[in-house]
Design an enzyme around this catalytic site. Structure first.
Site, PDB file in Angstrom:
ATOM      1  CG  HIS C  41      37.108  43.682  37.512  1.00 43.70           C
ATOM      2  ND1 HIS C  41      37.606  44.824  36.952  1.00 43.70           N
ATOM      3  CD2 HIS C  41      36.290  44.076  38.506  1.00 43.70           C
ATOM      4  CE1 HIS C  41      37.111  45.875  37.572  1.00 43.70           C
ATOM      5  NE2 HIS C  41      36.307  45.455  38.522  1.00 43.70           N
ATOM      6  CG  HIS C  87      33.508  52.218  36.248  1.00 42.66           C
ATOM      7  ND1 HIS C  87      32.198  52.585  36.401  1.00 42.66           N
ATOM      8  CD2 HIS C  87      33.588  50.961  36.754  1.00 42.66           C
ATOM      9  CE1 HIS C  87      31.535  51.613  36.994  1.00 42.66           C
ATOM     10  NE2 HIS C  87      32.356  50.627  37.225  1.00 42.66           N
ATOM     11  NE  ARG C 108      29.242  51.055  46.317  1.00 42.41           N
ATOM     12  CZ  ARG C 108      28.945  51.605  45.138  1.00 42.41           C
ATOM     13  NH1 ARG C 108      28.398  52.797  45.083  1.00 42.41           N
ATOM     14  NH2 ARG C 108      29.193  50.966  44.018  1.00 42.41           N
ATOM     15  CG  ASP C 109      36.604  50.246  47.046  1.00 41.67           C
ATOM     16  OD1 ASP C 109      36.147  49.238  47.610  1.00 41.67           O
ATOM     17  OD2 ASP C 109      36.899  50.277  45.842  1.00 41.67           O
TER      18      ASP C 109
END
Ligand SMILES: Nc1ncnc2c1ncn2[C@@H]1O[C@H](COP(=O)(O)OP(=O)(O)O)[C@@H](O)[C@H]1O
Ligand SMILES: [Mg+2]
Lengths: 226, 79, 733, 79
Positions: C41, C87, C108-109
């Site tokens: 990941h 997700h 947020r990215d």
């Protein structure tokens, strides 16, 4: 004329209201931070939509304790104009400036759609440019817009002509199909639908414009009388 | 001092969420379920205060913030 | 050597590599840091080698892959920031919170780059919904979770897709995409540079929830996963909204050197990535990190994936200024460390050094990189075989069409997008329900069009071409809106990379995407890989989701797919071939998921797209819609729905009727124009050698299709609309 | 048989709602408040069944529908 748009932590239709006043009405408008204690020099105060304080616990439950709310009460008591849209409406009911409460939509889901409303009264500073009985289309976007009040309150509101907008096809379970109400003096309006989202041709809907134009007209007349 | 506050919808107010859960329970085979009402349970740690102080605070907290008495009722317990 | 590396998901070889980096054995904290950072990941160790197939540069690319999000120029000093994120695993276990925190993470990215998020999209896959309580539960929760987070943030969710297929029974897919806007000179990167600058932490306190989420996302789902429960968290969109506003305000002050969200692998990842990008080092003190629980160990603090946290690299001496702004938003900023120049990530617990490693060795640049084995899956040869003659022709096409319109994959997704606030910020010009969402850029004449697309069945039957088609379909959706496609962000959802046949699907898919992106000149500027989407018995269809953004120079010239007025002329652009393989029609009506998928010819594709775009720009078209799932008949039906208009269509064809109506041949469109515009349009099509057929006209309420002078379909649009709109609600009952 | 079910977030799971309410209480002057956690109170009327039956049903209802044990825990009371 000078408008103020109150910004609570979590407000998110503040910029939409700001633009509606500035770009559509061409009037002066300022953001007002929730921590402000006084509201001097504003002709009309807008409590915008959004999720003040995350709408945790209940919509508007925490925002009503903001410092600015005392000033809003003073402003309203002077007979000046206050409009609460969506979350703003919820805050006004929590703060006791408008009767009743808003609970979860009957289908338990957030609903974003453009719905027909009937204008029930043009006898307010906010709706004079509409016709009574006219059907307009205004966007809604809420999870808790289901208006409830006790019978007594409803009866009084009807008698005083305080029910201003109703849904023609009730989306959320509101009593009496209520979409928007005002106080007895008719200077405080709360509505779940978003007129600021219906002010521009490019967005495919201009039915909300006349609400802002009504406010401006009322303010201008008031000023003449002063 | 710790406390629990229970906030429930007034009987006169419809509870669509409770209804939805009732229906779901019926679907799962619990057809005996006659009513479901959903409320809030608020657990508070009020720190180092006496039971009387807690009592006084709770009453005010509930009426002012934790419940909207237009639609809700509340109860609390000090533990 | 001890065996503890296994517990953190590493191999013996990887453990030895750590020892090489450190010249000693790692302690437990260090080992855990490597464990999360070298998980698939975070490190893309199994996939990275293949990314060279992607075109990642171009005139307009301001930031390619490697940062929190990619950035593409849209002129006038403005740019679009975008990224997609999966997700899947958390959503399978706790659909509401899993999906909600997925949305939170991708937002947020975007603002970590300094951009204001302006739109959200999502791409969802679930198992067969008909009659499955579990699938309904997942759909209900996932949609509510996406709505709950996005709506609260005040970012409109403007487009997406939802598909159902058995292969997703055990592994639903939840991919969220966020798009932001930024001025060129405001672009920020997650960089820690400038020795002595402060490392500050803002947002939610760190808790034990979400521990090791990154490694959690890198394993197959088993009964045991249920035990790794703490990897699911409760999202706090209110906190995120405050973070967003605080960060954007901070960036205006010029006091911020770098900004980084704390996502997968939490502090460990944020620290080593910013330090590596800044080509320096970093020293932090875990005892200063705000914590939600008492007694947390350094390792817990370092790998926690608690949501809604950001790391700021602040110019030395300006910490108070930062603190003040952050506090205005009701948050606290805490200095937890400083930037150094020795290339090391040093973690202290008060005075004691508890970890000390070369920063880059944790980061993907230092992580192992694997070239996995691959092998053609056995099923491929089997599913290719399909005798078209063996497929019986429907007797009643009215019935067939109604069946398709009310099927889970083709019915209206209004039930879903009605729960998303798609209008907030009053910039959504084309709402969900057309081919792509169109957003205006306030203060300019410009607009952008956004879409996400992928046909998983195609990718299963032919990973390379299917993936290329995902790219061209996305581009078609933009072009139909009047936008020139600019760039791609990809969400690659696959099974286990450890199985050679699955890995081959992945490899083929990447090659296909790369080729298509090169052909269409739409570089890949960001993306996400989600592996291990399989249970013991079943892997998902390979599902490489393509998110694409396009530019409309003059927003007044945007176009939608809806027919506008009676008597307008309907034109079919492109050629229908006998290509029922892999079609929605075969799947739904005949229960067959096989055959050769439609061919894709890039030359034709580009010519047709260019034509559609120029015709829209010239104002010749009143509507444009690409033909995809369900073929021509479904495309025509979709064009009729919004205004409840009908059609009168007459065609000639040598092909079987079901082929004419439902073949999914590529590079095709349904457009309409006013009778007056037809001559000019025909002149242009002839000039550019665009194959076309005038189908008929837009009518008031009847949906009529005749083929070779024989009536094939005669329906009331009102009935079609009712079936199409109401279907989703029925499935959810 | 009537029952009350209490569903709360597991201790290890953050409770953003509770946290926001704690902050609000602080602002209102109840600075002694150390923690607030918000859960659900579900009141059920299970109709005409015995206490044992109710007990068995409740356990299954909670684990299966009323709580998601990934993030929540539950308790119930028969009254
Ligand atoms: N999950 C979703 N969220 C938001 N919008 C959605 C979602 N699913 C579908 N839509 C909208 O519904 C419309 C039809 O979707 P789809 O059939 O997938 O379009 P297309 O075939 O053109 O890609 C599009 O406008 C799309 O954006
Ligand atoms: Mg399309």
């Amino acid at each position: 004329m000078k408008f103020g748009v109150i910004v609570f932590p979590g407000s998110n239709c503040d910029i939409d209201c700001f633009h509606a006043v500035k770009d559509i009405l061409g009037q002066e408008v300022e953001y007002i931070w929730h921590d402000t204690k006084e509201l001097e020099g504003y002709d009309c105060i807008i409590l915008p939509g959004g999720f003040s304080y995350g709408d945790y616990l209940r919509c508007g439950a925490v925002a009503r304790f903001s410092k600015i709310m005392d000033a809003v009460k003073v402003h309203a008591a002077k007979g000046k104009l206050v409009i609460g849209i969506c979350n703003g409406f919820q805050i006004l009911t929590e703060a006791g400036l408008l009767p009743g409460a808003l609970v979860r939509n009957i289908n338990l889901k957030f609903i974003c759609d453009t719905v027909p409303l009937r204008v029930e009264s043009q006898d307010t500073p906010f709706t004079r440019l509409y016709n009574k009985g006219e059907i307009i289309r205004i966007p809604i976007a809420h999870g808790e817009g289901n208006y409830v009040a006790d019978e007594e309150t409803l009866k009084n509101m009807k008698e005083n002509g305080q029910i201003i907008f109703t849904y023609t096809n009730n989306p959320n379970g509101s009593m009496e199909n209520i979409a928007g109400i005002c106080n007895e003096k008719k200077n405080v309006l709360g509505m779940m639908p978003h007129p600021e989202r219906a002010c521009e041709e490019i967005l495919g809907n201009t039915d909300g414009r006349r609400l802002f134009e009504s406010i401006l007209l009322s303010l201008e007349e008031n000023r003449k009388h002063e | 001092m710790k406390a629990k506050v229970f906030v429930t919808l007034k009987k006169s107010i419809a509870d669509p969420q409770g209804n939805a859960i009732k229906n779901a329970l019926h679907k799962l085979g619990y057809t005996n379920t006659e009513e479901v009402r959903i409320g809030k349970l608020i657990e508070l740690d009020l720190g180092d205060i006496t039971a009387e102080e807690a009592e006084a605070q709770l009453e005010k907290m509930c009426a002012g913030l934790l419940a909207n008495t237009v639609i809700e009722e509340y109860k609390y317990e000090i533990i | 050597m001890n065996n503890s590396y296994k517990a953190v998901g590493l191999t013996e070889k990887e453990y030895k590599k750590i020892i090489e980096y450190l010249n000693r054995e790692p302690n437990e904290l260090e080992l855990n840091m490597y464990g999360v950072m070298w998980s698939e990941h975070c490190s893309y160790k199994n996939s990275r080698a293949l990314f060279r197939h992607f075109p990642t540069s171009g005139e307009r690319v301001l930031q390619g892959p490697g940062e929190n999000a990619g950035i593409i120029d849209i002129g006038d000093n403005q740019a679009i920031v975008m990224k997609i994120e999966s997700h899947n695993h958390p959503s399978a276990i706790e659909p509401y919170q899993g999906a909600a925190t997925g949305v939170g993470g991708i937002i947020r990215d975007i603002f970590a780059m300094g951009a204001r998020p302006i739109a959200l999209l999502n791409s969802l896959r679930f198992g067969n919904i008909e009659g499955s309580e579990r699938v309904k539960y997942l759909v209900e929760g996932v949609v509510a979770g996406i709505a709950g987070y996005g709506n609260c943030m005040g970012i409109p969710t403007v487009a997406g897709e939802v598909y159902f297929n058995e292969s997703y029974n055990g592994n639903p897919l939840v991919n969220a995409m966020c798009v932001g806007i930024i001025d060129h000179d405001k672009i920020h990167r997650g960089t820690a540079s400038g020795v002595g600058n402060s490392v500050m932490y803002i947002g939610a306190p760190t808790g034990r929830d979400g521990m090791g989420g990154a490694s959690f996302a890198s394993v197959e789902l088993t009964e045991e996963s249920e035990e790794k429960k703490s990897a699911v968290q409760v999202g706090d969109p209110f906190m995120e909204k405050l973070l967003l506003e605080a960060c954007l305000e901070l960036l205006e002050t010029g006091s911020i050197v770098g900004l980084q969200d704390l996502g997968a692998a939490g502090l460990t990842s944020a620290c080593c990535e910013t330090a590596t990008r800044g080509e320096g080092g970093m020293e932090i003190d875990v005892s200063k990190v705000p914590r939600r629980e008492k007694g947390m160990l350094p390792v817990e603090i370092m790998i926690s994936e608690s949501q809604e946290r950001m790391l700021l690299i602040v110019e030395k001496g300006r910490e108070d200024e930062v603190r003040k702004i952050v506090e205005k938003w009701g948050l606290h900023a805490v200095t937890i460390g400083k930037v150094t120049d020795n290339g090391r990530l040093v973690v202290k617990d008060k005075d004691e050094v508890v970890a000390d490693v070369p920063a880059y060795s944790l980061d993907s640049s230092g992580a192992p990189k694997y070239y996995k084995e691959y092998q053609e899956p056995l099923y491929i040869q089997q599913v290719k075989r399909l005798q078209p003659e063996s497929v019986p022709e429907p007797k009643d096409y009215n019935e067939t069409l109604m069946n398709l319109l009310s099927s889970p994959n083709l019915c209206s997704k209004e039930w879903v997008y009605k729960q998303y606030d798609h209008m907030v910020r009053t910039s959504t010009v084309v709402k969900p329900g057309s081919d792509a969402a169109v957003m205006r850029i306030r203060g300019t004449k410009k607009g952008i069009a956004l879409t996400v697309d992928c046909n998983g069945r195609y990718c299963y039957l032919n990973p390379r071409v299917g993936s290329a088609i995902a790219v061209t379909e996305a581009a078609r959706n933009l072009v139909c809106s009047g936008a020139k496609p600019l760039a791609v962000t990809d969400g690659l959802n696959f099974g286990s990379p450890d199985k050679p046949d699955r890995f081959r699907q992945f490899r083929e898919s990447i090659i296909g995407i790369g080729e298509a992106c090169r052909e269409l000149d739409t570089p890949v500027i960001s993306g996400n890989v989600s592996f291990y989407n399989e249970t013991e018995t079943q892997a998902i269809y390979p599902t490489p989701i393509i998110g694409m953004a396009g530019l409309i120079e003059d927003i007044d010239k945007h176009c939608t797919m809806h027919f506008k007025d009676e008597k307008d002329v309907i034109i079919h652009i492109g050629e229908t071939k006998e290509e029922l393989g892999g079609s929605e029609y075969l799947s739904r009506i005949h229960g067959l998921e096989k055959g050769a998928i439609p061919k894709l010819d890039f030359g034709t594709e580009k010519r047709h797209q260019a034509f559609i775009l120029s015709a829209i720009e010239k104002g010749l078209l009143k509507s444009a819609h690409d033909i995809s799932d369900g073929g021509l008949a479904i495309a025509l039906a979709e064009c009729c729905m919004e205004k409840e208009l009908g059609i009168k269509v007459q065609m000639e064809s040598m092909l079987r009727t079901d082929v004419v109506l439902f073949s999914e041949s590529q590079s095709r469109f349904v457009v309409s124009c006013s009778p007056e515009a037809l001559t000019e349009l025909q002149r242009l099509m002839d000039l550019q050698e665009i194959p076309y057929e005038i189908l008929g006209t837009v009518e008031s309420e009847d949906f009529v299709i005749d083929i070779n002078n024989k009536n094939i379909v005669a329906l009331k649009v009102k009935d079609m609309k009712e079936a199409w709109k109401g279907a989703f609600q029925c499935f959810m009952k």
